[in-house]
Design an enzyme around this catalytic site. Structure first.
Site, short mmCIF file in Angstrom:
data_model
loop_
_atom_site.label_atom_id
_atom_site.label_comp_id
_atom_site.label_asym_id
_atom_site.label_seq_id
_atom_site.Cartn_x
_atom_site.Cartn_y
_atom_site.Cartn_z
N GLY A 1 36.58 31.19 44.83
CA GLY A 1 36.75 32.41 44.05
C GLY A 1 36.22 33.60 44.81
N GLN B 1 32.90 42.01 46.06
CA GLN B 1 32.46 41.27 47.25
C GLN B 1 33.15 41.74 48.52
OE1 GLN B 1 33.08 37.21 45.26
NE2 GLN B 1 31.36 36.86 46.64
N HIS C 1 31.53 32.71 36.98
CA HIS C 1 30.85 33.20 38.19
C HIS C 1 31.51 34.51 38.66
CE1 HIS C 1 28.97 32.39 42.31
NE2 HIS C 1 29.83 33.37 42.55
N GLU C 2 32.84 34.52 38.72
CA GLU C 2 33.54 35.69 39.25
C GLU C 2 33.49 36.88 38.28
OE1 GLU C 2 34.08 35.60 42.29
OE2 GLU C 2 33.92 33.43 42.49
N HIS D 1 30.39 38.72 38.66
CA HIS D 1 30.41 39.66 39.79
C HIS D 1 30.86 41.05 39.34
CE1 HIS D 1 29.35 37.59 43.47
NE2 HIS D 1 30.16 36.59 43.22
NI NI Z 1 30.17 34.73 44.12
#
Ligand code: NI
Length: 173
Positions: free
Chosen positions: A46, A51, A138-139, A142
């Site tokens: 992912g 990021q 998780h994503e 972010h």
């Molecule tokens: Ni990550």
């Protein structure tokens, strides 16, 4: 397609809340393609736009196993939102391309329902469990400026960051 630079902890963009995307157009699709390629090259499951230095609510995920003969199954999620989650949680190891070569156990909901816009800008909803449910949580974290290391104990985080620092010092030599 182009490979993008991955921003690593503690870059401040990773702490920012990302902005919603107004429109899914060809420019955005080009960016989605670049994100996917970047994720594949880095061997991640992912990747979230912050990021790669873009503070927008965009995520790519692929939890397939091409090494086991499965076809790749990329997912593009624009403005993803968790609209439901199970009560049940589980604790699994996670890593992150922005925190290289580290892993820690994180508590996540076992099932989540996520609403999003797809590659064509169409509204979609998915009910996910297993690795996909973890990757989605998780994503999406972010996009809210949260890293998985923010969800572990302070002691574990300190140990993990010490290991990361050591790794970076070794790489500099
Ligand atoms: Ni990550």
């Amino acid at each position: 397609m182009a490979k993008l630079k991955i921003f690593e902890y503690p870059h401040p963009i990773l702490k920012q809340k990302a902005e919603r995307v107004a429109k899914v157009d060809d420019d955005l699709r080009g960016f989605l393609d670049d994100m996917l390629e970047t994720m594949y090259v880095a061997e991640g499951v992912g990747l979230a736009a912050p990021q790669v230095g873009v503070s927008k609510r965009i995520v790519v995920i692929d939890v397939s196993h091409p090494d086991e003969g499965e076809e790749r199954a990329p997912m593009f999620l624009v403005n993803p939102e968790i609209v439901w989650h199970s009560d049940e949680q589980s604790c699994q190891f996670e890593g992150c391309l922005s925190v290289p070569e580290q892993r820690a156990e994180v508590n996540r909901y076992v099932q989540v329902r996520v609403h999003y816009l797809d590659y064509d800008g169409k509204e979609q909803e998915i009910l996910a469990d297993g690795l996909l449910a973890i990757a989605l949580q998780h994503e999406i974290d972010h996009l809210d400026g949260i890293l998985y290391i923010d969800r572990i104990s302070r002691l574990k985080r300190q140990m993990l960051l010490k290991k990361l620092q050591k790794l970076r010092q070794e790489e500099e030599k």
